[in-house]
Write an enzyme that holds these catalytic residues in place. Structure first.
Site, PDB file in Angstrom:
ATOM      1  N   GLU A  20      -6.878   4.901   7.771  1.00 45.81           N
ATOM      2  CA  GLU A  20      -6.669   6.321   7.454  1.00 45.81           C
ATOM      3  C   GLU A  20      -7.912   6.909   6.793  1.00 45.81           C
ATOM      4  O   GLU A  20      -8.261   8.060   7.019  1.00 45.81           O
ATOM      5  CB  GLU A  20      -5.422   6.474   6.562  1.00 45.81           C
ATOM      6  N   GLU A  71      -5.394  -4.636  10.706  1.00 45.82           N
ATOM      7  CA  GLU A  71      -4.365  -3.629  10.912  1.00 45.82           C
ATOM      8  C   GLU A  71      -4.655  -2.860  12.192  1.00 45.82           C
ATOM      9  O   GLU A  71      -5.448  -1.908  12.186  1.00 45.82           O
ATOM     10  CB  GLU A  71      -4.341  -2.648   9.737  1.00 45.82           C
ATOM     11  N   LYS A 107       0.168   4.230  -0.369  1.00 47.77           N
ATOM     12  CA  LYS A 107      -0.497   5.432   0.175  1.00 47.77           C
ATOM     13  C   LYS A 107      -0.230   6.633  -0.749  1.00 47.77           C
ATOM     14  O   LYS A 107      -0.067   6.444  -1.945  1.00 47.77           O
ATOM     15  CB  LYS A 107      -0.054   5.683   1.613  1.00 47.77           C
ATOM     16  N   HIS A 143      -9.526   1.378   4.812  1.00 52.89           N
ATOM     17  CA  HIS A 143      -8.262   1.545   5.531  1.00 52.89           C
ATOM     18  C   HIS A 143      -8.488   2.494   6.704  1.00 52.89           C
ATOM     19  O   HIS A 143      -9.285   3.422   6.615  1.00 52.89           O
ATOM     20  CB  HIS A 143      -7.194   2.106   4.574  1.00 52.89           C
ATOM     21  N   GLY A 162       2.437   2.562  10.751  1.00 50.00           N
ATOM     22  CA  GLY A 162       3.382   3.664  10.564  1.00 50.00           C
ATOM     23  C   GLY A 162       4.064   4.104  11.850  1.00 50.00           C
ATOM     24  O   GLY A 162       4.714   5.146  11.889  1.00 50.00           O
ATOM     25  N   SER A 201       3.400  -1.788  10.501  1.00 49.78           N
ATOM     26  CA  SER A 201       4.849  -1.849  10.721  1.00 49.78           C
ATOM     27  C   SER A 201       5.427  -3.243  10.461  1.00 49.78           C
ATOM     28  O   SER A 201       6.334  -3.693  11.170  1.00 49.78           O
ATOM     29  CB  SER A 201       5.218  -1.364  12.121  1.00 49.78           C
ATOM     30  N   ASN A 259       0.874  -1.178   0.000  1.00 53.77           N
ATOM     31  CA  ASN A 259       0.000   0.000   0.000  1.00 53.77           C
ATOM     32  C   ASN A 259       0.910   1.226   0.000  1.00 53.77           C
ATOM     33  O   ASN A 259       1.436   1.613   1.032  1.00 53.77           O
ATOM     34  CB  ASN A 259      -0.880  -0.041   1.258  1.00 53.77           C
TER      35      ASN A 259
HETATM   36  P1  PGA Z   1       2.738   0.492   7.675  1.00 53.37           P
HETATM   37  O1  PGA Z   1       1.282   0.668   7.050  1.00 53.37           O
HETATM   38  O2  PGA Z   1       3.303  -0.796   7.129  1.00 53.37           O
HETATM   39  O3  PGA Z   1       3.508   1.698   7.204  1.00 53.37           O
HETATM   40  O4  PGA Z   1       2.588   0.453   9.164  1.00 53.37           O
HETATM   41  C1  PGA Z   1       0.435  -0.430   6.845  1.00 53.37           C
HETATM   42  C2  PGA Z   1      -0.869   0.044   6.250  1.00 53.37           C
HETATM   43  O5  PGA Z   1      -1.361   1.094   6.655  1.00 53.37           O
HETATM   44  O6  PGA Z   1      -1.450  -0.616   5.353  1.00 53.37           O
END
Ligand code: PGA
Length: 253
Positions: free
Chosen positions: A100, A170, A11, A98, A176, A216, A9
């Protein structure tokens, strides 16, 4: 049996040139390795780069997914991209719900459900994200939160439709942040999700659905996570932006 999947992803990252470089790097890495037949690599770049990614993927090395889709079929919805458009561009997957998007764009389980319907109606496979925030985990509510998201976003589907869906667990506190859920913490939720699916659709359907871990995930922790019986791969944010890291995770099964 269900597939092992690693999905990147990206983003809202990378310029056109940077995206081109990353895809190029990824292709040269993928050409060097022979992945097991049950392993599927998916790359989810921003909309403007989907076509470029598809050209690279060439239907063999990896599949391409979008990061979002409209809940509407078509018409006067400025700025939106429909499932029919993605289908016409031969995109196979799309991330939905997601954290976000839930946090910054107010996406509810009802909206997630509507987007899932659009995708399935157009032959795309939804990658549906669920996961609790830190306060919910600290209050011991993670199982309930995830249950509500799975039910609200997916339980209107038929068993046949459910088999087209990929779920990504997640935990929001791990996205992140560099903080990863321990393999045991992740396995507990993955097993919980699979048991919810089994109760609603039967064990055979539950066993067909790939459940990915995200938050992460990196080459140094992917192996341990993927070794858990109900963790079928990962949805990778930060580490998908470097071909070497992403490939390290792809080769962690
Ligand atoms: P990350 O994000 O690996 O940077 O923690 C995962 C995601 O949001 O899909």
């Amino acid at each position: 049996m269900r597939k092992h999947i690693v999905a990147g992803n990206w983003k809202m990252n990378l310029t056109f040139t940077e995206a081109d470089e990353l895809l190029d790097d990824l292709m040269s890495e993928l050409e060097k390795v022979e992945l097991p037949r049950d392993t599927q690599v998916i790359v989810c770049p921003p909309f403007p780069y989907l076509e470029m990614a598809s050209d690279y993927a060439n239907d063999s090395y990896f599949m391409v997914g979008a990061q979002n889709v409209s809940d509407q079929e078509k018409g006067a919805y400025t700025g939106e991209v429909s499932a029919a458009m993605l289908e016409s561009c031969e995109i196979d997957y799309c991330i939905v719900g997601h954290s976000e998007r839930r946090a910054y764009y107010g996406e509810t389980d009802a909206l997630v459900a509507a987007k899932v319907n659009q995708l399935l109606a157009h032959g795309l496979k939804p990658i549906v994200c669920v996961g609790e925030v830190l306060e919910e985990r600290e209050a011991g509510r993670q199982l309930d939160v995830v249950k509500k998201q799975v039910e609200g976003g997916l339980f209107h589907l038929s068993a046949e439709q459910m088999q087209q869906v990929i779920i990504a667990y997640e935990p929001v506190w791990a996205i992140g942040t560099g903080k990863t859920a321990t393999p045991d913490q992740a396995q507990e939720i993955h097993a919980h999700i699979r048991s919810l699916l089994a109760a609603k659709y039967g064990q055979a359907v539950a066993d067909e659905v790939s459940i990915l871990y995200g938050g992460s995930c990196k080459p140094s922790n992917a192996k341990e996570l993927f070794a858990k019986p109900d963790i079928d791969g990962g949805l990778i944010g930060g580490a998908s932006l470097k071909a070497e890291d992403f490939m390290g995770i792809v080769q962690s099964f």
